[in-house]
Design an enzyme around this catalytic site. Structure first.
Site, mmCIF file in Angstrom:
data_model
loop_
_atom_site.group_PDB
_atom_site.id
_atom_site.type_symbol
_atom_site.label_atom_id
_atom_site.label_comp_id
_atom_site.label_asym_id
_atom_site.label_seq_id
_atom_site.Cartn_x
_atom_site.Cartn_y
_atom_site.Cartn_z
ATOM 1 N N ASN A 278 35.848 37.159 53.343
ATOM 2 C CA ASN A 278 36.061 35.824 53.921
ATOM 3 C C ASN A 278 34.737 35.161 54.279
ATOM 4 O O ASN A 278 33.761 35.823 54.641
ATOM 5 C CB ASN A 278 36.953 35.917 55.158
ATOM 6 C CG ASN A 278 38.308 36.492 54.810
ATOM 7 O OD1 ASN A 278 38.662 36.522 53.631
ATOM 8 N ND2 ASN A 278 39.047 36.938 55.790
ATOM 9 N N HIS B 264 31.040 37.755 50.233
ATOM 10 C CA HIS B 264 31.143 36.493 49.489
ATOM 11 C C HIS B 264 30.413 35.348 50.201
ATOM 12 O O HIS B 264 30.720 34.184 49.980
ATOM 13 C CB HIS B 264 32.617 36.118 49.254
ATOM 14 C CG HIS B 264 33.300 37.021 48.261
ATOM 15 N ND1 HIS B 264 34.656 37.044 48.047
ATOM 16 C CD2 HIS B 264 32.785 37.937 47.397
ATOM 17 C CE1 HIS B 264 34.957 37.933 47.102
ATOM 18 N NE2 HIS B 264 33.832 38.499 46.701
ATOM 19 N N CYS C 10 20.072 24.959 47.662
ATOM 20 C CA CYS C 10 19.783 23.998 46.604
ATOM 21 C C CYS C 10 19.852 24.720 45.257
ATOM 22 O O CYS C 10 19.237 25.769 45.067
ATOM 23 C CB CYS C 10 18.394 23.390 46.800
ATOM 24 S SG CYS C 10 17.882 22.451 45.343
ATOM 25 N N CYS D 130 19.291 17.839 47.428
ATOM 26 C CA CYS D 130 18.116 18.431 48.072
ATOM 27 C C CYS D 130 17.053 17.357 48.373
ATOM 28 O O CYS D 130 16.809 16.480 47.543
ATOM 29 C CB CYS D 130 17.547 19.485 47.134
ATOM 30 S SG CYS D 130 16.063 20.285 47.728
ATOM 31 N N ASN E 20 49.302 44.365 53.925
ATOM 32 C CA ASN E 20 49.324 43.127 53.139
ATOM 33 C C ASN E 20 50.784 42.737 52.955
ATOM 34 O O ASN E 20 51.619 43.604 52.747
ATOM 35 C CB ASN E 20 48.662 43.365 51.771
ATOM 36 C CG ASN E 20 48.164 42.063 51.157
ATOM 37 O OD1 ASN E 20 47.286 41.417 51.720
ATOM 38 N ND2 ASN E 20 48.737 41.653 50.062
ATOM 39 N N GLU F 197 52.175 41.389 50.552
ATOM 40 C CA GLU F 197 52.631 41.553 49.156
ATOM 41 C C GLU F 197 52.082 42.875 48.622
ATOM 42 O O GLU F 197 51.062 43.349 49.112
ATOM 43 C CB GLU F 197 51.986 40.478 48.273
ATOM 44 C CG GLU F 197 52.564 39.104 48.392
ATOM 45 C CD GLU F 197 51.819 38.140 47.453
ATOM 46 O OE1 GLU F 197 52.301 37.043 47.284
ATOM 47 O OE2 GLU F 197 50.756 38.503 46.906
HETATM 48 N N1 APR Z 1 49.333 39.161 56.613
HETATM 49 C C1 APR Z 1 49.267 39.994 55.550
HETATM 50 N N2 APR Z 1 49.021 39.578 54.294
HETATM 51 C C2 APR Z 1 48.831 38.254 54.097
HETATM 52 C C3 APR Z 1 48.896 37.321 55.158
HETATM 53 C C4 APR Z 1 49.169 37.820 56.460
HETATM 54 N N3 APR Z 1 49.232 37.022 57.532
HETATM 55 N N4 APR Z 1 48.672 36.082 54.654
HETATM 56 C C5 APR Z 1 48.483 36.244 53.336
HETATM 57 N N5 APR Z 1 48.560 37.546 52.988
HETATM 58 C C6 APR Z 1 48.317 38.173 51.693
HETATM 59 C C7 APR Z 1 48.692 37.350 50.472
HETATM 60 O O1 APR Z 1 50.048 37.526 50.126
HETATM 61 C C8 APR Z 1 47.747 37.920 49.423
HETATM 62 O O2 APR Z 1 48.291 39.067 48.799
HETATM 63 O O3 APR Z 1 46.914 38.348 51.607
HETATM 64 C C9 APR Z 1 46.519 38.350 50.240
HETATM 65 C C10 APR Z 1 45.353 37.411 50.068
HETATM 66 O O4 APR Z 1 44.858 37.520 48.781
HETATM 67 P P1 APR Z 1 43.908 36.431 48.114
HETATM 68 O O5 APR Z 1 44.425 35.068 48.412
HETATM 69 O O6 APR Z 1 43.710 36.805 46.693
HETATM 70 O O7 APR Z 1 42.564 36.594 48.978
HETATM 71 P P2 APR Z 1 41.385 37.656 48.777
HETATM 72 O O8 APR Z 1 41.929 38.976 48.366
HETATM 73 O O9 APR Z 1 40.541 37.571 49.964
HETATM 74 O O10 APR Z 1 40.636 37.019 47.534
HETATM 75 C C11 APR Z 1 39.400 37.540 47.140
HETATM 76 O O11 APR Z 1 39.066 35.695 45.695
HETATM 77 O O12 APR Z 1 39.041 33.476 45.082
HETATM 78 C C12 APR Z 1 38.324 34.495 45.603
HETATM 79 O O13 APR Z 1 36.318 34.280 46.724
HETATM 80 C C13 APR Z 1 37.686 34.243 46.953
HETATM 81 O O14 APR Z 1 37.100 35.899 48.633
HETATM 82 C C14 APR Z 1 38.126 35.437 47.781
HETATM 83 C C15 APR Z 1 38.476 36.460 46.714
HETATM 84 ZN ZN ZN Z 2 15.826 21.624 45.824
#
Ligand code: APR
Ligand code: ZN
Length: 268
Positions: free
Chosen positions: A109, A126, A134, A160, A226, A228
């Protein structure tokens, strides 16, 4: 615990015991831990990439070819990101760190909410939204300077001062490498840990989705929270498909109970 079914309750207890027995537990978080703070995730049901398709908005190429589009998205999301407050899930992780049960937090995050919750050892693999870079000369700008700039120039596209190239937030876009220090520290931590607690990540994005594999290969165990399923559920000791803001505080409560019980046993 009433929102949880009996199996989930049992898994909360098991997770507490496993964490208490660990020597070098770490946490890996993703966007899911911040949805209860009002920040949308990327791939969940109201994920950012649904409104802003990743190929058009989330890659280095899209930023370079159409920077103003990227800045429109950033302008839409920024107020939520900057004003968000940690939720009980973040605070539970901070508490686990204070109790010396977890030794580090690796987060995908960019919102800084772990730090706002008081966590200390946080690796932002990330990047984060507090600095800007820049694309031409690599100069670094603070978020506040950029906010002033965009206000003053009434433009969506900050550039920039010295080379007039577009500026981008210091966050890792698709097509970019991870920052070296955070990348190698997180691999090292994943190899050393005996328990990796994964909270709120779809585990779909490389190279971070491979970190738990290092842990498994070294004989470590995984706990996944999670809402899902993920590709590693089958290889995890414990999986709880529930909200992190509910489950993490319950794990902390359970740990406190076990510690209190053990304390009273040794006194007797
Ligand atoms: N509690 C548990 N699980 C949750 C909750 C919650 N309150 N809210 C959402 N989720 C789950 C979603 O269902 C999903 O499976 O968290 C997961 C989030 O997954 P992503 O949206 O893919 O996020 P992340 O895994 O952090 O993505 C990785 O992808 O696009 C890039 O750079 C971005 O850092 C990010 C990276
Ligand atoms: Zn510059």
């Amino acid at each position: 615990m009433d929102v949880l079914n009996p199996t989930e309750k049992e898994n909360v207890k098991k997770a507490a015991e496993l964490l208490l027995s660990s020597k070098h537990a770490i946490v890996l978080t993703g966007a899911g831990i911040s949805t209860e703070s009002g920040i949308p995730d990327f791939r969940g049901k109201d994920g950012i990439w649904k409104k802003y398709p990743v190929e058009t908005y989330g890659t280095l190429k899209s930023l370079l070819t159409n920077p103003s589009k990227f800045w429109k998205m950033a302008e839409d999301i920024a107020p939520t990101l900057f004003n968000a407050k940690p939720n009980p899930g973040h605070y539970a992780i901070t508490y686990l760190e204070k109790m010396n049960i977890i030794k580090a937090i690796i987060t995908q995050n960019i919102d800084g909410l772990h730090q706002k919750a008081g966590s200390i050892i946080v690796y932002e693999v990330h990047g984060n939204i507090n600095r800007f870079t820049c694309l031409g000369c690599g100069a670094s700008y603070s978020k506040d300077v950029i906010l002033q700039k965009t206000k003053k120039e009434k433009s969506l596209l900050p550039v920039c001062d010295s080379c007039a190239s577009p500026l981008k937030p210091s966050v890792v876009l698709f097509g970019e490498n991870l920052p070296n220090f955070e990348k190698y520290m997180s691999i090292d931590l994943a190899k050393k840990t005996d328990i990796m607690l994964i909270a709120g990540s779809s585990l779909e994005v490389a190279p971070i989705c491979d970190l738990p594999i290092y842990t498994l290969n070294q004989g470590g165990k995984l706990i996944i929270i999670n809402d899902e399923p993920t590709y590693l559920d089958e290889r995890s000791d414990i999986v709880i498909n529930q909200k992190t803001g509910i489950v993490l505080p319950l794990i902390v409560e359970e740990i406190k109970k076990i510690k209190a019980l053990n304390g009273s046993k040794t006194q007797n």
